[in-house]
Scaffold this motif. Structure first.
Motif, short mmCIF file in Angstrom:
data_model
loop_
_atom_site.label_atom_id
_atom_site.label_comp_id
_atom_site.label_asym_id
_atom_site.label_seq_id
_atom_site.Cartn_x
_atom_site.Cartn_y
_atom_site.Cartn_z
N GLU A 267 6.02 79.86 32.18
CA GLU A 267 7.17 79.79 33.08
C GLU A 267 8.44 79.45 32.28
OE1 GLU A 267 6.46 77.45 36.75
OE2 GLU A 267 4.36 77.39 36.10
N SER A 268 8.30 78.53 31.34
CA SER A 268 9.45 78.16 30.50
C SER A 268 9.88 79.33 29.61
CB SER A 268 9.10 76.94 29.64
OG SER A 268 8.66 75.87 30.44
N PHE A 269 8.89 80.03 29.02
CA PHE A 269 9.20 81.20 28.21
C PHE A 269 10.00 82.22 29.02
CE2 PHE A 269 5.22 80.88 25.23
CZ PHE A 269 5.79 79.76 24.62
N LEU A 274 15.03 85.06 30.04
CA LEU A 274 15.98 85.61 31.00
C LEU A 274 17.40 85.12 30.73
CD1 LEU A 274 14.05 85.40 34.41
CD2 LEU A 274 14.91 87.48 33.32
N TRP A 275 17.52 83.84 30.42
CA TRP A 275 18.84 83.23 30.25
C TRP A 275 19.28 83.15 28.78
CZ3 TRP A 275 17.19 78.66 33.87
CH2 TRP A 275 17.12 79.14 35.19
N ILE A 310 9.27 87.54 23.81
CA ILE A 310 10.08 86.69 22.93
C ILE A 310 9.61 86.92 21.49
CG2 ILE A 310 10.71 84.31 22.34
CD1 ILE A 310 10.14 83.50 25.21
N PRO A 311 10.53 87.10 20.53
CA PRO A 311 10.13 87.26 19.12
C PRO A 311 9.37 86.04 18.62
CG PRO A 311 12.45 87.82 19.42
CD PRO A 311 11.99 87.20 20.71
N GLY A 312 8.48 86.25 17.64
CA GLY A 312 7.70 85.14 17.12
C GLY A 312 7.40 85.28 15.64
N ILE A 313 7.13 84.14 14.98
CA ILE A 313 6.74 84.12 13.57
C ILE A 313 5.62 83.11 13.37
CG2 ILE A 313 8.90 84.93 12.51
CD1 ILE A 313 9.79 82.10 12.17
N ARG A 314 4.68 83.46 12.49
CA ARG A 314 3.60 82.54 12.13
C ARG A 314 3.83 82.05 10.71
NH1 ARG A 314 -2.26 84.27 13.65
NH2 ARG A 314 -1.89 85.98 12.20
N LYS A 338 20.82 85.34 20.48
CA LYS A 338 19.71 86.26 20.73
C LYS A 338 18.63 85.67 21.63
CE LYS A 338 20.30 88.55 16.24
NZ LYS A 338 19.68 88.82 14.93
N GLY A 339 18.79 84.42 22.00
CA GLY A 339 17.82 83.80 22.88
C GLY A 339 16.75 83.04 22.13
N PRO A 340 15.64 82.71 22.80
CA PRO A 340 14.60 81.86 22.21
C PRO A 340 13.74 82.59 21.19
CG PRO A 340 13.90 82.61 24.37
CD PRO A 340 15.30 83.12 24.18
N ILE A 341 12.96 81.82 20.45
CA ILE A 341 12.01 82.36 19.50
C ILE A 341 10.79 81.43 19.48
CG2 ILE A 341 13.02 81.12 17.52
CD1 ILE A 341 12.39 83.63 15.81
#
Length: 451
Positions: A267-269, A274-275, A310-314, A338-341
Protein backbone atom coordinates in the motif's frame (compact mmCIF):
# COMPACT_ATOMS: atom_id res chain seq x y z
CA UNK A 1 70.56 -23.79 21.67
CA UNK A 2 71.02 -22.56 25.26
CA UNK A 3 74.79 -23.23 25.10
CA UNK A 4 75.17 -21.24 21.88
CA UNK A 5 73.07 -18.39 23.34
CA UNK A 6 75.34 -18.31 26.43
CA UNK A 7 78.53 -18.24 24.31
CA UNK A 8 77.33 -15.37 22.12
CA UNK A 9 75.94 -13.52 25.16
CA UNK A 10 79.30 -13.78 27.01
CA UNK A 11 81.15 -12.50 23.94
CA UNK A 12 78.74 -9.56 23.76
CA UNK A 13 79.33 -8.81 27.46
CA UNK A 14 83.11 -8.66 26.88
CA UNK A 15 82.70 -6.27 23.92
CA UNK A 16 80.26 -3.93 25.65
CA UNK A 17 81.69 -4.19 29.19
CA UNK A 18 78.36 -5.30 30.69
CA UNK A 19 77.98 -8.07 33.26
CA UNK A 20 74.40 -9.25 32.58
CA UNK A 21 73.96 -11.79 29.83
CA UNK A 22 70.98 -12.27 27.54
CA UNK A 23 68.50 -14.87 28.70
CA UNK A 24 66.40 -14.97 25.50
CA UNK A 25 66.98 -14.57 21.78
CA UNK A 26 65.01 -11.30 21.74
CA UNK A 27 67.25 -9.85 24.51
CA UNK A 28 70.31 -10.94 22.54
CA UNK A 29 69.09 -9.22 19.39
CA UNK A 30 68.37 -6.02 21.32
CA UNK A 31 71.89 -6.12 22.78
CA UNK A 32 73.45 -6.65 19.33
CA UNK A 33 71.45 -3.76 17.85
CA UNK A 34 72.65 -1.47 20.66
CA UNK A 35 76.27 -2.55 20.11
CA UNK A 36 76.02 -1.85 16.36
CA UNK A 37 74.42 1.53 17.08
CA UNK A 38 77.22 2.47 19.53
CA UNK A 39 80.08 1.35 17.28
CA UNK A 40 78.77 2.46 13.86
CA UNK A 41 80.15 5.76 12.55
CA UNK A 42 77.66 8.62 12.39
CA UNK A 43 76.55 9.52 8.85
CA UNK A 44 77.29 13.02 7.49
CA UNK A 45 74.85 15.74 8.46
CA UNK A 46 73.81 16.15 4.83
CA UNK A 47 72.90 12.48 4.58
CA UNK A 48 70.85 12.70 7.75
CA UNK A 49 69.00 15.69 6.37
CA UNK A 50 68.17 13.91 3.12
CA UNK A 51 66.62 10.98 4.96
CA UNK A 52 64.28 13.14 7.03
CA UNK A 53 60.62 12.40 6.10
CA UNK A 54 58.45 15.34 5.03
CA UNK A 55 57.00 17.27 7.94
CA UNK A 56 53.31 16.51 8.55
CA UNK A 57 50.75 19.32 8.73
CA UNK A 58 50.14 20.77 12.22
CA UNK A 59 47.98 18.38 14.27
CA UNK A 60 47.12 17.91 17.90
CA UNK A 61 49.53 16.00 20.12
CA UNK A 62 47.11 13.08 20.38
CA UNK A 63 46.61 12.92 16.61
CA UNK A 64 50.36 12.98 16.06
CA UNK A 65 50.79 10.10 18.50
CA UNK A 66 48.01 8.18 16.78
CA UNK A 67 49.69 8.39 13.40
CA UNK A 68 53.24 7.77 14.57
CA UNK A 69 52.43 5.03 17.03
CA UNK A 70 54.54 6.85 19.66
CA UNK A 71 53.51 7.96 23.11
CA UNK A 72 55.13 10.59 25.31
CA UNK A 73 55.64 8.24 28.26
CA UNK A 74 57.98 5.86 26.42
CA UNK A 75 61.41 5.42 28.06
CA UNK A 76 64.44 6.84 26.29
CA UNK A 77 67.86 5.22 26.55
CA UNK A 78 69.68 1.94 25.99
CA UNK A 79 67.32 -1.02 25.80
CA UNK A 80 64.28 1.15 25.02
CA UNK A 81 61.95 -0.09 22.27
CA UNK A 82 62.47 1.93 19.10
CA UNK A 83 59.24 2.95 17.31
CA UNK A 84 59.60 4.16 13.74
CA UNK A 85 57.78 7.45 13.36
CA UNK A 86 55.30 7.72 10.49
CA UNK A 87 53.92 11.01 9.27
CA UNK A 88 50.74 11.72 7.35
CA UNK A 89 52.85 11.87 4.20
CA UNK A 90 53.72 8.16 4.60
CA UNK A 91 50.11 7.12 4.01
CA UNK A 92 48.13 7.00 0.80
CA UNK A 93 45.59 9.85 1.11
CA UNK A 94 43.08 8.39 -1.34
CA UNK A 95 42.45 5.16 -3.25
CA UNK A 96 39.90 3.73 -5.69
CA UNK A 97 38.38 0.29 -5.14
CA UNK A 98 36.35 -2.05 -7.31
CA UNK A 99 32.95 -2.82 -5.81
CA UNK A 100 30.37 -5.47 -6.61
CA UNK A 101 27.93 -4.72 -9.41
CA UNK A 102 24.35 -4.16 -8.23
CA UNK A 103 21.42 -6.07 -9.70
CA UNK A 104 18.94 -3.67 -11.32
CA UNK A 105 15.17 -3.56 -11.76
CA UNK A 106 13.54 -1.06 -14.16
CA UNK A 107 16.80 0.89 -14.40
CA UNK A 108 19.10 1.30 -17.39
CA UNK A 109 22.08 2.37 -15.30
CA UNK A 110 23.00 1.66 -11.72
CA UNK A 111 25.57 2.76 -9.13
CA UNK A 112 29.25 2.95 -10.23
CA UNK A 113 31.51 -0.10 -10.17
CA UNK A 114 34.34 1.81 -8.48
CA UNK A 115 34.37 3.76 -5.23
CA UNK A 116 36.84 6.37 -4.08
CA UNK A 117 37.87 6.35 -0.45
CA UNK A 118 39.96 8.93 1.37
CA UNK A 119 42.04 8.03 4.38
CA UNK A 120 39.88 10.18 6.69
CA UNK A 121 36.68 8.61 5.38
CA UNK A 122 38.05 5.12 5.85
CA UNK A 123 39.07 5.76 9.44
CA UNK A 124 35.68 7.33 10.17
CA UNK A 125 33.77 4.37 8.70
CA UNK A 126 35.97 1.97 10.65
CA UNK A 127 35.40 3.85 13.89
CA UNK A 128 31.63 3.97 13.33
CA UNK A 129 31.29 0.26 12.55
CA UNK A 130 33.64 -0.84 15.31
CA UNK A 131 31.78 1.34 17.84
CA UNK A 132 28.45 -0.24 16.88
CA UNK A 133 30.03 -3.72 17.11
CA UNK A 134 31.52 -3.09 20.58
CA UNK A 135 28.34 -1.44 21.82
CA UNK A 136 26.23 -4.43 20.75
CA UNK A 137 28.64 -6.91 22.35
CA UNK A 138 28.42 -4.93 25.57
CA UNK A 139 24.61 -5.00 25.35
CA UNK A 140 24.84 -8.78 24.95
CA UNK A 141 26.91 -8.98 28.13
CA UNK A 142 24.57 -6.72 30.12
CA UNK A 143 21.55 -8.71 28.96
CA UNK A 144 23.10 -11.99 30.08
CA UNK A 145 23.79 -10.35 33.45
CA UNK A 146 20.04 -9.48 33.58
CA UNK A 147 20.81 -5.76 33.73
CA UNK A 148 19.06 -5.25 30.37
CA UNK A 149 15.61 -6.87 30.32
CA UNK A 150 12.84 -7.36 27.77
CA UNK A 151 13.23 -7.29 23.99
CA UNK A 152 16.73 -6.69 22.64
CA UNK A 153 17.63 -7.13 18.95
CA UNK A 154 21.35 -6.74 18.22
CA UNK A 155 22.87 -5.36 15.02
CA UNK A 156 26.38 -6.86 14.94
CA UNK A 157 27.24 -8.09 11.45
CA UNK A 158 25.09 -5.49 9.71
CA UNK A 159 27.22 -2.42 10.56
CA UNK A 160 28.08 -1.63 6.92
CA UNK A 161 24.40 -0.87 6.23
CA UNK A 162 24.09 1.84 8.89
CA UNK A 163 27.54 3.35 8.22
CA UNK A 164 27.14 3.34 4.42
CA UNK A 165 23.67 4.88 4.47
CA UNK A 166 24.64 7.65 6.88
CA UNK A 167 27.72 8.46 4.78
CA UNK A 168 25.57 9.16 1.72
CA UNK A 169 22.63 11.20 3.06
CA UNK A 170 22.45 14.58 4.75
CA UNK A 171 22.00 15.08 8.50
CA UNK A 172 18.74 16.89 7.67
CA UNK A 173 17.37 13.88 5.78
CA UNK A 174 15.05 11.55 7.67
CA UNK A 175 15.37 7.90 8.69
CA UNK A 176 12.96 5.40 10.21
CA UNK A 177 13.62 1.74 10.91
CA UNK A 178 12.29 -1.35 12.67
CA UNK A 179 13.20 -2.74 16.10
CA UNK A 180 16.86 -3.58 15.30
CA UNK A 181 17.66 0.09 15.80
CA UNK A 182 20.76 0.53 18.00
CA UNK A 183 23.15 1.03 15.07
CA UNK A 184 21.01 3.70 13.40
CA UNK A 185 20.45 5.44 16.72
CA UNK A 186 24.22 5.83 16.99
CA UNK A 187 24.81 6.92 13.37
CA UNK A 188 22.03 9.50 13.71
CA UNK A 189 24.01 11.20 16.47
CA UNK A 190 23.01 9.65 19.81
CA UNK A 191 25.91 8.86 22.17
CA UNK A 192 26.86 5.36 23.33
CA UNK A 193 26.12 6.44 26.89
CA UNK A 194 22.53 7.45 26.07
CA UNK A 195 21.91 4.25 24.08
CA UNK A 196 23.16 1.87 26.78
CA UNK A 197 21.37 3.85 29.49
CA UNK A 198 18.15 3.52 27.51
CA UNK A 199 18.69 -0.23 27.25
CA UNK A 200 19.08 -0.47 31.02
CA UNK A 201 16.02 1.76 31.60
CA UNK A 202 17.85 4.66 33.24
CA UNK A 203 16.95 8.33 33.45
CA UNK A 204 19.95 9.34 31.33
CA UNK A 205 18.77 7.26 28.38
CA UNK A 206 17.91 8.86 25.05
CA UNK A 207 14.18 8.33 25.75
CA UNK A 208 14.53 8.99 29.50
CA UNK A 209 14.60 5.26 30.19
CA UNK A 210 10.99 4.76 29.04
CA UNK A 211 11.54 3.49 25.50
CA UNK A 212 14.01 0.63 25.78
CA UNK A 213 15.67 -1.22 22.93
CA UNK A 214 13.00 -0.68 20.27
CA UNK A 215 12.01 2.93 20.92
CA UNK A 216 14.90 5.35 20.58
CA UNK A 217 14.61 8.69 18.80
CA UNK A 218 16.71 11.66 17.73
CA UNK A 219 16.27 14.70 15.46
CA UNK A 220 15.33 13.38 11.99
CA UNK A 221 15.29 9.83 13.38
CA UNK A 222 11.89 8.30 14.10
CA UNK A 223 12.85 5.02 15.76
CA UNK A 224 12.82 2.13 16.49
CA UNK A 225 9.33 0.62 15.86
CA UNK A 226 8.20 -2.59 17.54
CA UNK A 227 5.37 -3.60 15.16
CA UNK A 228 6.61 -5.57 12.14
CA UNK A 229 6.41 -3.39 9.02
CA UNK A 230 4.50 -0.55 10.72
CA UNK A 231 7.28 1.96 10.11
CA UNK A 232 6.99 1.68 6.30
CA UNK A 233 3.75 3.69 5.87
CA UNK A 234 5.10 6.15 8.45
CA UNK A 235 8.22 6.57 6.30
CA UNK A 236 6.06 7.22 3.25
CA UNK A 237 4.24 9.88 5.27
CA UNK A 238 7.53 11.55 6.24
CA UNK A 239 8.51 11.57 2.55
CA UNK A 240 5.14 13.19 1.76
CA UNK A 241 5.93 15.92 4.31
CA UNK A 242 9.31 16.49 2.62
CA UNK A 243 7.61 16.85 -0.76
CA UNK A 244 4.90 19.12 0.65
CA UNK A 245 7.44 21.42 2.28
CA UNK A 246 9.67 21.45 -0.81
CA UNK A 247 12.86 21.24 1.27
CA UNK A 248 14.75 18.80 -1.03
CA UNK A 249 14.93 16.27 1.81
CA UNK A 250 14.12 12.57 1.64
CA UNK A 251 13.21 9.71 3.96
CA UNK A 252 15.11 6.44 4.25
CA UNK A 253 12.56 3.80 5.27
CA UNK A 254 14.05 0.51 6.45
CA UNK A 255 12.47 -2.88 7.05
CA UNK A 256 13.64 -6.49 7.19
CA UNK A 257 13.03 -9.48 4.97
CA UNK A 258 10.61 -10.74 7.63
CA UNK A 259 8.38 -7.70 7.04
CA UNK A 260 8.65 -7.82 3.25
CA UNK A 261 5.40 -9.78 2.82
CA UNK A 262 3.28 -7.34 4.84
CA UNK A 263 0.33 -5.85 3.00
CA UNK A 264 1.00 -2.35 4.35
CA UNK A 265 4.32 -2.29 2.46
CA UNK A 266 2.60 -2.62 -0.89
CA UNK A 267 0.00 0.00 0.00
CA UNK A 268 2.87 2.35 0.85
CA UNK A 269 4.68 1.47 -2.40
CA UNK A 270 1.55 2.26 -4.39
CA UNK A 271 0.96 5.66 -2.80
CA UNK A 272 4.65 6.60 -2.99
CA UNK A 273 4.75 5.74 -6.70
CA UNK A 274 1.51 7.60 -7.47
CA UNK A 275 2.72 10.76 -5.74
CA UNK A 276 6.42 10.34 -6.65
CA UNK A 277 7.48 10.66 -3.03
CA UNK A 278 11.21 11.12 -2.21
CA UNK A 279 11.47 7.83 -0.29
CA UNK A 280 14.20 5.17 -0.34
CA UNK A 281 12.59 1.90 0.75
CA UNK A 282 15.38 -0.35 2.03
CA UNK A 283 14.99 -4.04 2.79
CA UNK A 284 17.79 -5.25 5.07
CA UNK A 285 17.82 -8.88 4.00
CA UNK A 286 19.79 -10.73 6.68
CA UNK A 287 18.59 -14.10 5.34
CA UNK A 288 16.30 -14.97 8.27
CA UNK A 289 12.99 -13.56 9.51
CA UNK A 290 13.18 -14.60 13.16
CA UNK A 291 14.03 -18.31 12.71
CA UNK A 292 12.67 -18.76 9.19
CA UNK A 293 14.95 -18.57 6.16
CA UNK A 294 13.89 -16.30 3.30
CA UNK A 295 13.53 -19.33 0.99
CA UNK A 296 10.88 -20.83 3.29
CA UNK A 297 9.04 -17.53 3.87
CA UNK A 298 8.87 -15.88 0.44
CA UNK A 299 7.77 -17.18 -2.96
CA UNK A 300 10.15 -14.59 -4.45
CA UNK A 301 13.33 -13.60 -2.65
CA UNK A 302 14.16 -10.83 -5.15
CA UNK A 303 13.09 -8.17 -2.68
CA UNK A 304 14.46 -5.35 -4.83
CA UNK A 305 11.82 -6.25 -7.47
CA UNK A 306 8.94 -6.23 -5.01
CA UNK A 307 8.05 -2.62 -5.84
CA UNK A 308 6.99 -3.89 -9.29
CA UNK A 309 6.45 -0.46 -10.87
CA UNK A 310 9.12 1.13 -8.63
CA UNK A 311 12.80 0.85 -9.73
CA UNK A 312 15.01 -1.32 -7.53
CA UNK A 313 18.63 -2.30 -6.86
CA UNK A 314 20.17 -5.23 -4.98
CA UNK A 315 23.36 -4.34 -3.11
CA UNK A 316 26.15 -6.10 -1.22
CA UNK A 317 25.20 -4.99 2.28
CA UNK A 318 28.44 -6.28 3.83
CA UNK A 319 30.57 -3.74 1.93
CA UNK A 320 30.34 -0.22 3.34
CA UNK A 321 31.57 1.31 0.07
CA UNK A 322 29.00 -0.59 -1.98
CA UNK A 323 26.22 0.55 0.37
CA UNK A 324 27.47 4.14 0.27
CA UNK A 325 27.58 4.33 -3.53
CA UNK A 326 24.19 2.63 -3.93
CA UNK A 327 22.53 4.95 -1.41
CA UNK A 328 24.05 8.00 -3.13
CA UNK A 329 22.57 6.74 -6.39
CA UNK A 330 19.16 6.19 -4.76
CA UNK A 331 19.24 9.62 -3.07
CA UNK A 332 20.00 11.35 -6.37
CA UNK A 333 17.12 9.43 -7.96
CA UNK A 334 14.69 10.66 -5.30
CA UNK A 335 15.91 14.26 -5.21
CA UNK A 336 15.61 14.56 -9.00
CA UNK A 337 11.85 14.10 -8.77
CA UNK A 338 11.71 10.55 -10.16
CA UNK A 339 9.88 9.21 -7.14
CA UNK A 340 10.71 6.32 -4.79
CA UNK A 341 13.22 3.53 -5.22
CA UNK A 342 13.57 0.13 -3.53
CA UNK A 343 16.96 -1.13 -2.28
CA UNK A 344 17.74 -4.60 -1.03
CA UNK A 345 20.84 -4.85 1.16
CA UNK A 346 22.11 -8.43 1.37
CA UNK A 347 23.56 -8.63 4.86
CA UNK A 348 23.87 -11.00 7.84
CA UNK A 349 23.35 -10.87 11.59
CA UNK A 350 25.75 -12.72 13.88
CA UNK A 351 23.40 -12.91 16.85
CA UNK A 352 20.02 -14.58 16.83
CA UNK A 353 16.85 -12.67 16.01
CA UNK A 354 16.77 -11.35 19.57
CA UNK A 355 18.56 -12.15 22.79
CA UNK A 356 16.02 -14.90 23.50
CA UNK A 357 17.10 -16.67 20.30
CA UNK A 358 20.45 -18.54 20.43
CA UNK A 359 20.52 -18.33 16.62
CA UNK A 360 21.91 -21.81 15.96
CA UNK A 361 18.78 -23.97 15.86
CA UNK A 362 17.92 -22.98 12.27
CA UNK A 363 21.47 -22.35 10.99
CA UNK A 364 24.84 -23.89 11.78
CA UNK A 365 27.72 -22.38 13.68
CA UNK A 366 29.86 -23.12 10.63
CA UNK A 367 27.63 -20.90 8.49
CA UNK A 368 28.00 -18.00 10.89
CA UNK A 369 31.77 -18.50 11.11
CA UNK A 370 32.10 -18.61 7.32
CA UNK A 371 30.41 -15.22 7.00
CA UNK A 372 32.63 -13.80 9.76
CA UNK A 373 35.73 -15.10 7.98
CA UNK A 374 34.89 -14.15 4.39
CA UNK A 375 32.51 -11.19 4.53
CA UNK A 376 32.87 -9.32 7.82
CA UNK A 377 32.33 -5.61 6.98
CA UNK A 378 34.87 -4.29 9.50
CA UNK A 379 37.62 -6.72 8.51
CA UNK A 380 36.98 -6.03 4.82
CA UNK A 381 37.45 -2.28 5.21
CA UNK A 382 40.50 -2.73 7.44
CA UNK A 383 42.23 -5.05 4.96
CA UNK A 384 41.52 -2.67 2.10
CA UNK A 385 43.13 0.21 3.93
CA UNK A 386 46.15 -1.77 5.14
CA UNK A 387 46.86 -3.30 1.72
CA UNK A 388 46.79 0.17 0.15
CA UNK A 389 48.94 1.80 2.86
CA UNK A 390 46.10 4.07 3.97
CA UNK A 391 46.63 3.34 7.68
CA UNK A 392 48.81 1.31 10.02
CA UNK A 393 48.01 -1.66 12.22
CA UNK A 394 49.01 0.42 15.27
CA UNK A 395 46.52 3.10 14.28
CA UNK A 396 43.65 0.62 14.15
CA UNK A 397 44.73 -0.76 17.52
CA UNK A 398 44.67 2.75 18.99
CA UNK A 399 41.12 3.26 17.67
CA UNK A 400 40.03 -0.11 19.08
CA UNK A 401 41.44 0.72 22.51
CA UNK A 402 39.73 4.11 22.51
CA UNK A 403 36.38 2.58 21.51
CA UNK A 404 36.61 -0.09 24.21
CA UNK A 405 37.30 2.62 26.78
CA UNK A 406 34.29 4.68 25.63
CA UNK A 407 31.98 1.66 25.71
CA UNK A 408 33.17 0.64 29.19
CA UNK A 409 32.60 4.17 30.50
CA UNK A 410 29.15 4.22 28.91
CA UNK A 411 28.32 0.85 30.49
CA UNK A 412 29.43 2.13 33.87
CA UNK A 413 27.06 5.10 33.49
CA UNK A 414 24.24 2.84 32.26
CA UNK A 415 24.48 0.66 35.36
CA UNK A 416 24.89 3.45 37.93
CA UNK A 417 22.49 6.12 36.63
CA UNK A 418 19.17 6.15 38.59
CA UNK A 419 15.93 4.82 37.14
CA UNK A 420 13.29 7.43 36.27
CA UNK A 421 10.97 8.22 39.21
CA UNK A 422 7.29 7.28 39.11
CA UNK A 423 6.20 10.91 38.78
CA UNK A 424 7.94 11.08 35.37
CA UNK A 425 5.96 8.12 34.02
CA UNK A 426 3.35 10.13 32.10
CA UNK A 427 5.51 13.04 30.97
CA UNK A 428 5.72 13.95 27.28
CA UNK A 429 2.37 12.44 26.28
CA UNK A 430 1.77 15.61 24.29
CA UNK A 431 4.23 18.01 22.74
CA UNK A 432 4.27 21.61 24.05
CA UNK A 433 1.09 21.29 26.13
CA UNK A 434 0.36 22.74 29.58
CA UNK A 435 0.57 20.17 32.40
CA UNK A 436 -2.44 17.86 32.54
CA UNK A 437 -3.71 15.17 34.85
CA UNK A 438 -3.51 11.55 33.72
CA UNK A 439 -5.54 8.76 35.27
CA UNK A 440 -3.41 5.99 36.73
CA UNK A 441 -4.20 2.29 36.97
CA UNK A 442 -7.36 3.10 38.96
CA UNK A 443 -9.75 6.10 39.12
CA UNK A 444 -8.28 7.55 42.34
CA UNK A 445 -4.65 7.30 41.17
CA UNK A 446 -3.67 10.56 39.49
CA UNK A 447 -0.45 11.36 37.66
CA UNK A 448 0.67 14.48 35.86
CA UNK A 449 2.02 14.86 32.32
CA UNK A 450 4.54 17.62 31.66
CA UNK A 451 5.66 18.31 28.09
Amino acid sequence: MKTMLAIISNALCRMTGRNAGAQTVSELLIGLSEYVTLTSPSPPASAQTQRQPPKPPPVSTRAAQLVSGQTTDQPVGPGARVVVSRSFADFTPQATFDIKKCDLHRLEEGPPLKAELTRDQGLQYYRTMQTVRRMELKADQLYKQKIIRGFCHLYDGQEACAAGIEASINPTDHLITAYRAHGYTYTRGVSIKEILAELTGRKGGVAKGKGGSMHMYAPHFYGGNGIVGAQVPLGAGIALACQYQGNNQLCVTLYGDGAANQGQLFESFNMAALWKLPCIFICENNKYGMGTSVERASASIDYYKRGDFIPGIRVDGMDVLCVREATKFAADHCRSGKGPIVMELQTYRYHGHSMSDPGVSYRTREEIQEVRTKSDPISMLKERMLSNNMASVEEFKEIDVDIRKQVEEAAQFATSDPEPPLEDLCNHIFYNNPPLEVRGTNPWSKLKSVS
